[in-house]
Design a protein around this motif. Structure first.
Motif, PDB file in Angstrom:
ATOM      1  N   SER A  15      -8.191  10.507   6.234  1.00 31.15           N
ATOM      2  CA  SER A  15      -7.500   9.220   6.136  1.00 31.15           C
ATOM      3  C   SER A  15      -7.569   8.660   4.722  1.00 31.15           C
ATOM      4  CB  SER A  15      -8.080   8.216   7.144  1.00 31.15           C
ATOM      5  OG  SER A  15      -9.376   7.791   6.779  1.00 31.15           O
ATOM      6  N   VAL A  18      -4.982  10.677   2.704  1.00 33.16           N
ATOM      7  CA  VAL A  18      -3.610  10.251   3.008  1.00 33.16           C
ATOM      8  C   VAL A  18      -3.311   8.936   2.307  1.00 33.16           C
ATOM      9  CG1 VAL A  18      -2.075   9.451   4.858  1.00 33.16           C
ATOM     10  CG2 VAL A  18      -3.426  11.536   5.159  1.00 33.16           C
ATOM     11  N   VAL A  22      -0.337   8.099  -0.441  1.00 30.36           N
ATOM     12  CA  VAL A  22       0.568   6.940  -0.374  1.00 30.36           C
ATOM     13  C   VAL A  22       0.543   6.183  -1.699  1.00 30.36           C
ATOM     14  CG1 VAL A  22       0.918   4.676   0.721  1.00 30.36           C
ATOM     15  CG2 VAL A  22       0.500   6.708   2.134  1.00 30.36           C
ATOM     16  N   GLY A  25       2.187   8.107  -4.526  1.00 28.05           N
ATOM     17  CA  GLY A  25       3.633   8.093  -4.380  1.00 28.05           C
ATOM     18  C   GLY A  25       4.286   6.908  -5.063  1.00 28.05           C
ATOM     19  N   THR A  31       9.469   8.088  -4.516  1.00 21.58           N
ATOM     20  CA  THR A  31       8.426   8.275  -3.500  1.00 21.58           C
ATOM     21  C   THR A  31       7.620   7.003  -3.239  1.00 21.58           C
ATOM     22  OG1 THR A  31       6.942   9.129  -5.225  1.00 21.58           O
ATOM     23  CG2 THR A  31       8.187  10.754  -3.921  1.00 21.58           C
ATOM     24  N   SER A  32       8.135   5.862  -3.633  1.00 23.01           N
ATOM     25  CA  SER A  32       7.361   4.621  -3.511  1.00 23.01           C
ATOM     26  C   SER A  32       7.585   3.865  -2.204  1.00 23.01           C
ATOM     27  CB  SER A  32       7.646   3.701  -4.705  1.00 23.01           C
ATOM     28  OG  SER A  32       9.001   3.328  -4.735  1.00 23.01           O
ATOM     29  N   GLY A  33       8.396   4.403  -1.301  1.00 22.08           N
ATOM     30  CA  GLY A  33       8.651   3.726  -0.025  1.00 22.08           C
ATOM     31  C   GLY A  33       7.391   3.417   0.770  1.00 22.08           C
ATOM     32  N   PRO A  34       6.498   4.406   0.994  1.00 23.92           N
ATOM     33  CA  PRO A  34       5.291   4.117   1.781  1.00 23.92           C
ATOM     34  C   PRO A  34       4.394   3.044   1.157  1.00 23.92           C
ATOM     35  CG  PRO A  34       5.680   6.468   1.745  1.00 23.92           C
ATOM     36  CD  PRO A  34       6.650   5.850   0.755  1.00 23.92           C
ATOM     37  N   VAL A  35       4.241   3.059  -0.158  1.00 22.29           N
ATOM     38  CA  VAL A  35       3.382   2.044  -0.775  1.00 22.29           C
ATOM     39  C   VAL A  35       4.081   0.685  -0.783  1.00 22.29           C
ATOM     40  CG1 VAL A  35       3.931   2.255  -3.247  1.00 22.29           C
ATOM     41  CG2 VAL A  35       1.595   1.755  -2.540  1.00 22.29           C
ATOM     42  N   SER A  36       5.400   0.664  -0.839  1.00 20.91           N
ATOM     43  CA  SER A  36       6.134  -0.607  -0.718  1.00 20.91           C
ATOM     44  C   SER A  36       5.885  -1.216   0.654  1.00 20.91           C
ATOM     45  CB  SER A  36       7.633  -0.391  -0.926  1.00 20.91           C
ATOM     46  OG  SER A  36       7.908   0.000  -2.239  1.00 20.91           O
ATOM     47  N   LEU A  37       5.915  -0.385   1.683  1.00 23.50           N
ATOM     48  CA  LEU A  37       5.624  -0.849   3.039  1.00 23.50           C
ATOM     49  C   LEU A  37       4.198  -1.385   3.119  1.00 23.50           C
ATOM     50  CD1 LEU A  37       6.330  -1.169   6.042  1.00 23.50           C
ATOM     51  CD2 LEU A  37       5.625   1.216   6.348  1.00 23.50           C
ATOM     52  N   LEU A  38       3.271  -0.673   2.510  1.00 23.12           N
ATOM     53  CA  LEU A  38       1.883  -1.108   2.501  1.00 23.12           C
ATOM     54  C   LEU A  38       1.752  -2.490   1.863  1.00 23.12           C
ATOM     55  CD1 LEU A  38      -1.150  -0.493   2.940  1.00 23.12           C
ATOM     56  CD2 LEU A  38      -1.133   0.563   0.674  1.00 23.12           C
TER      57      LEU A  38
END
Length: 141
Positions: A15, A18, A22, A25, A31-38
């Motif tokens: 974890s 992973v 993120v 990225g 590749t910044s979508g996941p960190v934007s969501l975070l």
């Protein structure tokens, strides 16, 4: 240590890795979508500014987190293999976890990202559940 607790600790290490992926990225727009969501989930005090220093910082933090995950995986495996004499390794991981938790959580609150304390607590809690549930610190009778 039982197979269940070995898997628990490896999942804990995974974890962290992973999370590092993120963060890393975020170094590139594509590749910044996941960190934007975070960031949106953490509900910070203002909009995120996607500039070169931010992307650099995310890349570095991602790399550090991935490195931390690799190191923890190896240390935890060694501690498990060592059995009772692995206690100093568990103590080292515990000291590192405590230092990280206090510093990261304090700075999260101070910078307006208090919601980050929740995943920090989850990660630390997952470690503590494994540590005490597995009996890793128990001394032989």
């Amino acid at each position: 240590m039982s197979g269940f607790w070995r898997a628990w600790f490896m999942s804990w290490c995974l974890s962290i890795g992973v999370f590092g992926i993120v963060l890393a990225g975020g170094a590139f727009e594509a590749t910044s979508g996941p960190v934007s969501l975070l960031f949106s989930l953490l509900q910070g005090p203002s909009e995120i500014v996607w500039n070169a220093p931010m992307r650099f910082s995310l890349g570095v933090m991602g790399g550090v987190s991935i490195g931390w995950a690799v190191m923890l995986t190896l240390v935890v495996r060694a501690a498990i293999a060592a059995g009772e004499v692995g206690r100093p390794l568990w103590n080292a991981v515990s000291a590192g976890m405590a230092a990280w938790f206090v510093i990261d959580s304090t700075l999260s609150v101070a910078t307006g990202f208090a919601m980050n304390v929740a995943p920090n607590t989850l990660l630390a809690g997952m470690y503590l559940v494994g540590l005490f549930g597995s009996g890793a610190l128990r001394r032989a009778a």
